[in-house]
Design a protein around this motif. Sequence first.
Motif, PDB file in Angstrom:
ATOM      1  N   ALA A  30       0.829  -1.206   0.000  1.00  0.00           N
ATOM      2  CA  ALA A  30       0.000   0.000   0.000  1.00  0.00           C
ATOM      3  C   ALA A  30       0.865   1.259   0.000  1.00  0.00           C
ATOM      4  CB  ALA A  30      -0.927  -0.011   1.210  1.00  0.00           C
ATOM      5  N   THR A  31       1.962   1.225   0.750  1.00  0.00           N
ATOM      6  CA  THR A  31       2.856   2.385   0.800  1.00  0.00           C
ATOM      7  C   THR A  31       3.506   2.624  -0.550  1.00  0.00           C
ATOM      8  OG1 THR A  31       3.307   2.061   3.152  1.00  0.00           O
ATOM      9  CG2 THR A  31       4.911   3.343   1.906  1.00  0.00           C
ATOM     10  N   TYR A  32       3.956   1.562  -1.193  1.00  0.00           N
ATOM     11  CA  TYR A  32       4.565   1.718  -2.515  1.00  0.00           C
ATOM     12  C   TYR A  32       3.545   2.201  -3.542  1.00  0.00           C
ATOM     13  CZ  TYR A  32       9.127  -0.227  -1.324  1.00  0.00           C
ATOM     14  OH  TYR A  32      10.386  -0.416  -0.800  1.00  0.00           O
ATOM     15  N   GLU A  33       2.323   1.704  -3.445  1.00  0.00           N
ATOM     16  CA  GLU A  33       1.301   2.163  -4.383  1.00  0.00           C
ATOM     17  C   GLU A  33       1.018   3.646  -4.191  1.00  0.00           C
ATOM     18  OE1 GLU A  33      -3.427   1.466  -5.391  1.00  0.00           O
ATOM     19  OE2 GLU A  33      -2.182  -0.277  -4.945  1.00  0.00           O
ATOM     20  N   LEU A  34       0.958   4.084  -2.947  1.00  0.00           N
ATOM     21  CA  LEU A  34       0.728   5.502  -2.672  1.00  0.00           C
ATOM     22  C   LEU A  34       1.794   6.357  -3.348  1.00  0.00           C
ATOM     23  CD1 LEU A  34      -0.852   7.682  -0.972  1.00  0.00           C
ATOM     24  CD2 LEU A  34       0.930   7.375   0.752  1.00  0.00           C
ATOM     25  N   HIS A  35       3.057   5.947  -3.222  1.00  0.00           N
ATOM     26  CA  HIS A  35       4.149   6.715  -3.815  1.00  0.00           C
ATOM     27  C   HIS A  35       4.171   6.586  -5.335  1.00  0.00           C
ATOM     28  CE1 HIS A  35       5.452   6.698   0.382  1.00  0.00           C
ATOM     29  NE2 HIS A  35       6.275   7.674   0.071  1.00  0.00           N
ATOM     30  N   ASP A  36       3.962   5.379  -5.831  1.00  0.00           N
ATOM     31  CA  ASP A  36       4.028   5.157  -7.273  1.00  0.00           C
ATOM     32  C   ASP A  36       2.951   5.920  -8.025  1.00  0.00           C
ATOM     33  OD1 ASP A  36       6.138   3.426  -6.841  1.00  0.00           O
ATOM     34  OD2 ASP A  36       4.929   1.590  -7.043  1.00  0.00           O
ATOM     35  N   ARG A  37       1.784   6.086  -7.413  1.00  0.00           N
ATOM     36  CA  ARG A  37       0.658   6.715  -8.105  1.00  0.00           C
ATOM     37  C   ARG A  37       0.370   8.120  -7.571  1.00  0.00           C
ATOM     38  NH1 ARG A  37      -4.247   2.679  -9.098  1.00  0.00           N
ATOM     39  NH2 ARG A  37      -4.635   4.332 -10.643  1.00  0.00           N
ATOM     40  N   ALA A  38       1.361   8.706  -6.930  1.00  0.00           N
ATOM     41  CA  ALA A  38       1.174  10.029  -6.329  1.00  0.00           C
ATOM     42  C   ALA A  38       0.747  11.073  -7.355  1.00  0.00           C
ATOM     43  CB  ALA A  38       2.457  10.475  -5.639  1.00  0.00           C
ATOM     44  N   GLY A  39       1.225  10.956  -8.576  1.00  0.00           N
ATOM     45  CA  GLY A  39       0.892  11.936  -9.597  1.00  0.00           C
ATOM     46  C   GLY A  39      -0.527  11.849 -10.108  1.00  0.00           C
ATOM     47  N   GLU A  40      -1.268  10.827  -9.665  1.00  0.00           N
ATOM     48  CA  GLU A  40      -2.652  10.657 -10.096  1.00  0.00           C
ATOM     49  C   GLU A  40      -3.646  11.165  -9.051  1.00  0.00           C
ATOM     50  OE1 GLU A  40      -3.276   6.539 -11.174  1.00  0.00           O
ATOM     51  OE2 GLU A  40      -1.150   6.324 -11.666  1.00  0.00           O
ATOM     52  N   ARG A  41      -3.140  11.558  -7.899  1.00  0.00           N
ATOM     53  CA  ARG A  41      -4.020  11.850  -6.772  1.00  0.00           C
ATOM     54  C   ARG A  41      -4.189  13.346  -6.536  1.00  0.00           C
ATOM     55  NH1 ARG A  41      -5.851   7.057  -7.548  1.00  0.00           N
ATOM     56  NH2 ARG A  41      -4.498   5.348  -6.859  1.00  0.00           N
ATOM     57  N   THR A  42      -5.308  13.674  -5.888  1.00  0.00           N
ATOM     58  CA  THR A  42      -5.515  15.025  -5.380  1.00  0.00           C
ATOM     59  C   THR A  42      -4.911  15.100  -3.986  1.00  0.00           C
ATOM     60  OG1 THR A  42      -7.544  15.395  -6.643  1.00  0.00           O
ATOM     61  CG2 THR A  42      -7.264  16.686  -4.621  1.00  0.00           C
ATOM     62  N   SER A  43      -4.270  16.211  -3.698  1.00  0.00           N
ATOM     63  CA  SER A  43      -3.702  16.383  -2.361  1.00  0.00           C
ATOM     64  C   SER A  43      -3.808  17.842  -1.948  1.00  0.00           C
ATOM     65  CB  SER A  43      -2.242  15.909  -2.315  1.00  0.00           C
ATOM     66  OG  SER A  43      -1.429  16.661  -3.209  1.00  0.00           O
ATOM     67  N   VAL A  44      -3.565  18.084  -0.674  1.00  0.00           N
ATOM     68  CA  VAL A  44      -3.654  19.438  -0.135  1.00  0.00           C
ATOM     69  C   VAL A  44      -2.378  19.744   0.628  1.00  0.00           C
ATOM     70  CG1 VAL A  44      -4.935  21.023   1.353  1.00  0.00           C
ATOM     71  CG2 VAL A  44      -6.167  19.269   0.033  1.00  0.00           C
ATOM     72  N   LEU A  45      -1.801  20.886   0.330  1.00  0.00           N
ATOM     73  CA  LEU A  45      -0.601  21.364   1.005  1.00  0.00           C
ATOM     74  C   LEU A  45      -1.017  22.416   2.025  1.00  0.00           C
ATOM     75  CD1 LEU A  45       2.531  21.273   1.028  1.00  0.00           C
ATOM     76  CD2 LEU A  45       2.489  23.088  -0.687  1.00  0.00           C
ATOM     77  N   PHE A  46      -0.552  22.253   3.246  1.00  0.00           N
ATOM     78  CA  PHE A  46      -0.912  23.165   4.340  1.00  0.00           C
ATOM     79  C   PHE A  46       0.285  24.043   4.666  1.00  0.00           C
ATOM     80  CE2 PHE A  46      -3.809  19.698   4.507  1.00  0.00           C
ATOM     81  CZ  PHE A  46      -5.007  20.203   5.014  1.00  0.00           C
ATOM     82  N   THR A  47       0.081  25.348   4.600  1.00  0.00           N
ATOM     83  CA  THR A  47       1.163  26.297   4.846  1.00  0.00           C
ATOM     84  C   THR A  47       0.766  27.262   5.962  1.00  0.00           C
ATOM     85  OG1 THR A  47       0.419  28.012   3.286  1.00  0.00           O
ATOM     86  CG2 THR A  47       1.719  26.182   2.388  1.00  0.00           C
ATOM     87  N   ALA A  48       1.774  27.831   6.595  1.00  0.00           N
ATOM     88  CA  ALA A  48       1.530  28.808   7.662  1.00  0.00           C
ATOM     89  C   ALA A  48       2.529  29.953   7.532  1.00  0.00           C
ATOM     90  CB  ALA A  48       1.649  28.152   9.029  1.00  0.00           C
ATOM     91  N   PHE A  49       2.077  31.138   7.891  1.00  0.00           N
ATOM     92  CA  PHE A  49       2.920  32.325   7.799  1.00  0.00           C
ATOM     93  C   PHE A  49       3.929  32.336   8.938  1.00  0.00           C
ATOM     94  CE2 PHE A  49       3.787  36.892   8.470  1.00  0.00           C
ATOM     95  CZ  PHE A  49       4.235  37.202   7.200  1.00  0.00           C
ATOM     96  N   LYS A  50       5.164  32.642   8.618  1.00  0.00           N
ATOM     97  CA  LYS A  50       6.208  32.699   9.637  1.00  0.00           C
ATOM     98  C   LYS A  50       6.124  34.029  10.384  1.00  0.00           C
ATOM     99  CE  LYS A  50       9.494  29.971   6.891  1.00  0.00           C
ATOM    100  NZ  LYS A  50      10.826  29.971   6.221  1.00  0.00           N
ATOM    101  N   THR A  51       6.069  33.950  11.692  1.00  0.00           N
ATOM    102  CA  THR A  51       6.070  35.160  12.503  1.00  0.00           C
ATOM    103  C   THR A  51       7.386  35.264  13.265  1.00  0.00           C
ATOM    104  OG1 THR A  51       5.113  34.103  14.450  1.00  0.00           O
ATOM    105  CG2 THR A  51       3.576  34.943  12.791  1.00  0.00           C
ATOM    106  N   GLU A  52       7.668  36.430  13.798  1.00  0.00           N
ATOM    107  CA  GLU A  52       8.927  36.653  14.513  1.00  0.00           C
ATOM    108  C   GLU A  52       8.805  36.397  16.014  1.00  0.00           C
ATOM    109  OE1 GLU A  52      10.113  40.604  13.633  1.00  0.00           O
ATOM    110  OE2 GLU A  52      10.474  40.231  11.493  1.00  0.00           O
ATOM    111  N   PHE A  53       7.590  36.194  16.493  1.00  0.00           N
ATOM    112  CA  PHE A  53       7.401  36.125  17.947  1.00  0.00           C
ATOM    113  C   PHE A  53       7.232  34.709  18.477  1.00  0.00           C
ATOM    114  CE2 PHE A  53       3.379  37.171  15.836  1.00  0.00           C
ATOM    115  CZ  PHE A  53       2.581  36.109  16.209  1.00  0.00           C
ATOM    116  N   ALA A  54       7.331  33.696  17.630  1.00  0.00           N
ATOM    117  CA  ALA A  54       7.170  32.322  18.106  1.00  0.00           C
ATOM    118  C   ALA A  54       7.967  31.381  17.212  1.00  0.00           C
ATOM    119  CB  ALA A  54       5.698  31.919  18.111  1.00  0.00           C
TER     120      ALA A  54
END
Length: 224
Positions: A98-122
């Motif tokens: 299952a892990t290899y299939e996930l990686h092998d077919r990664a280009g066929e899948r929808t995914s979401v990238l989560f980003t956060a703004f860098k602050t100076e106080f934490a």
Amino acid sequence: MPEPTSDVWEVLSTARSIRRYTDDPVDDETLNRCLEAATWAPNGANGQLWRFIVLDAPEQRAAVAECAKIALQTIEPVYGMTRPAADDQSRSARNNRATYELHDRAGERTSVLFTAFKTEFASEYLQAGSLYPAMQNFYLAARAQGLGACFTGWAAYGGESILRESVGIPDEWFLAGHIVVGWPRGHHGPVRRRPISDVVFRNRWDPERADILYGRGARSRGGS
């Protein structure tokens, strides 16, 4: 094979990492419910210093596929993974397939990238504490609707620069996480975790139960 449920305890106890998906696309309405759930997460001062990037266009999927390839080369020696023989039906072999299939077919899948703004106080760790609940909300909302999802480290290792360039993410935003989502090929099932008696201490640190070898042995039982 979608298995939606509104029972919060069932959602929590069956939200296993899903690594195999059908070819059916995730419709916008279902995906948007997951994204809306992400916005409901608690975060410091309600600053909402996050942005969620859906990756489903050919160029971005190709970038995700390259990141997955790099990540696989990194994790194989760490976890001692190899592609299992066709006749190996052991639990570890099934997990690895299952892990290899996930990686092998990664280009066929929808995914979401989560980003956060860098602050100076934490620190980034503290700031990420305002983002990881959003990722978990997304993940659990996916399970509730019968979707499968899987957290990945593809935005790390050597993949960060690839995703930054593909998406155009400026340096003042850090890449905090990445989730693949799709309709599962198979069923959701109960998670396998150590009992709370193994991991919960009362008032005092327990060196025996905290021993790294103990933890490593427990992890070797597998599960998602």
